[in-house]
Scaffold this active site. Sequence first.
Site, mmCIF file in Angstrom:
data_model
loop_
_atom_site.group_PDB
_atom_site.id
_atom_site.type_symbol
_atom_site.label_atom_id
_atom_site.label_comp_id
_atom_site.label_asym_id
_atom_site.label_seq_id
_atom_site.Cartn_x
_atom_site.Cartn_y
_atom_site.Cartn_z
ATOM 1 N N HIS A 36 -21.213 -33.967 -15.810
ATOM 2 C CA HIS A 36 -21.430 -35.367 -16.152
ATOM 3 C C HIS A 36 -22.910 -35.564 -16.494
ATOM 4 O O HIS A 36 -23.766 -34.808 -16.012
ATOM 5 C CB HIS A 36 -21.021 -36.236 -14.955
ATOM 6 N N ARG B 56 -25.206 -37.313 -15.331
ATOM 7 C CA ARG B 56 -26.126 -37.467 -14.200
ATOM 8 C C ARG B 56 -26.379 -36.144 -13.473
ATOM 9 O O ARG B 56 -27.183 -36.104 -12.540
ATOM 10 C CB ARG B 56 -25.589 -38.501 -13.197
ATOM 11 N N LYS B 57 -25.721 -35.092 -13.881
ATOM 12 C CA LYS B 57 -25.918 -33.808 -13.224
ATOM 13 C C LYS B 57 -27.073 -33.050 -13.888
ATOM 14 O O LYS B 57 -27.598 -33.463 -14.903
ATOM 15 C CB LYS B 57 -24.622 -32.994 -13.271
ATOM 16 N N VAL B 58 -27.437 -31.899 -13.299
ATOM 17 C CA VAL B 58 -28.648 -31.206 -13.780
ATOM 18 C C VAL B 58 -28.482 -30.655 -15.195
ATOM 19 O O VAL B 58 -29.452 -30.557 -15.938
ATOM 20 C CB VAL B 58 -29.093 -30.099 -12.813
#
Length: 401
Positions: free
Chosen positions: A174, A176-178
């Site tokens: 997603h 918002r992930k790294v």
Amino acid sequence: MDEREAAAARRVILSGWVTQGPEVAAFEEELAASVGADHACAVSSCTAALHLALRALGAGPGDEVVTASHSYVATANAIRHTGAVPVFADVDAATFNLDPARVEAAITPRTRAVLCVHQMGLPCDLAGVLAVTRPRGVAVVEDAACALGSQIRLDGGWEAVGRPHGDVACFSFHPRKVITTGDGGMLTTRDAALDRAFRRARQHGMSIPDTVRHRSPRVLHEAHEELGWNYRMTDVQAAIGREQLRRLPEILLRRRRLAARYAELLADVPGLTLPREPEWARGNWQSYCVLLPAGCDRDRLRQRLLDRGIATRPGIVCSHREPVYAVEPWREGPGGLHASEDAQDRGLLLPLFPLLSDDDQARVARELREALAPAAAEERGPAAPGRREGAGARSRGAASG
């Protein structure tokens, strides 16, 4: 993302093959090598990955899965999608991750698996969880949605989260992930049979993948041998993911530097609890979560920061408090969920992303300090003559990442 990801997507679009295909296969191989896993299977989301993992391990109606309520609701929802019932064990207040002692107390003869979360990128006490589950023959699924690039020390050596150390680990891509593919997920495992089950189920239970059918010099006809889902990742997503994976080392380096700088900038804010890593974990700092002083009006503080151009997020929700779980079945593990609820009520996520400038980070810290100053002064009361006010923030023994 920049022109590298745009070029990767363009390459796939012009190739004539945009659904699950050669780019997905290459992304799987590269991610498996990155974390040291034997097998990696790409899917449409981490929620899909969690669902497939629990299903392949036999979770179903009549079973229970022990997990954390203090996690995004997808963790609990994946359990319900199998028909099993989530049993919420409390977290360790120092790490926001499952407390192995609470996990042990929550296990019953109906427990099919433990679904442990590496919350906000910080590895959970996996050694403690495995010490509880292995003697009982209980499966372990790692919700590693936020934890790509994180490391944990097991048996004296550092290993990547996702190797995996339980039965299956599940990642999210997603935004918002790294790293991101727009959306998407991945399952890693050492078990070849589980990997085969994931691959069948993600594509409607097809006996022959379409990539095999299209490459064959002979006419082939697939059969649908079991109930499956459309949980496929596209080649467009995978091509973007491959470029993102190449960036991972620089992303981790920047995130860890930003986290260390926050610790310096906020160390002396009275009443503010800062995240810390335990000595056996290296988080990727997917999020930087502080705990506000007790009694602080978080919404008012967030609005003040937003008025100054600083966006924040509240702490991780507790699934048992969400409206859906007023009607969906769940059970509370022994000892209550006090630490989970306190973490939700007082948590605040500060801006942390690779392109955050040093000047902007300093401004975030300064504005937060100033926003907390009136509340801190009111809480302390008037200083006695000659009294020197203490500084020193309380620190959790470990961090949210």
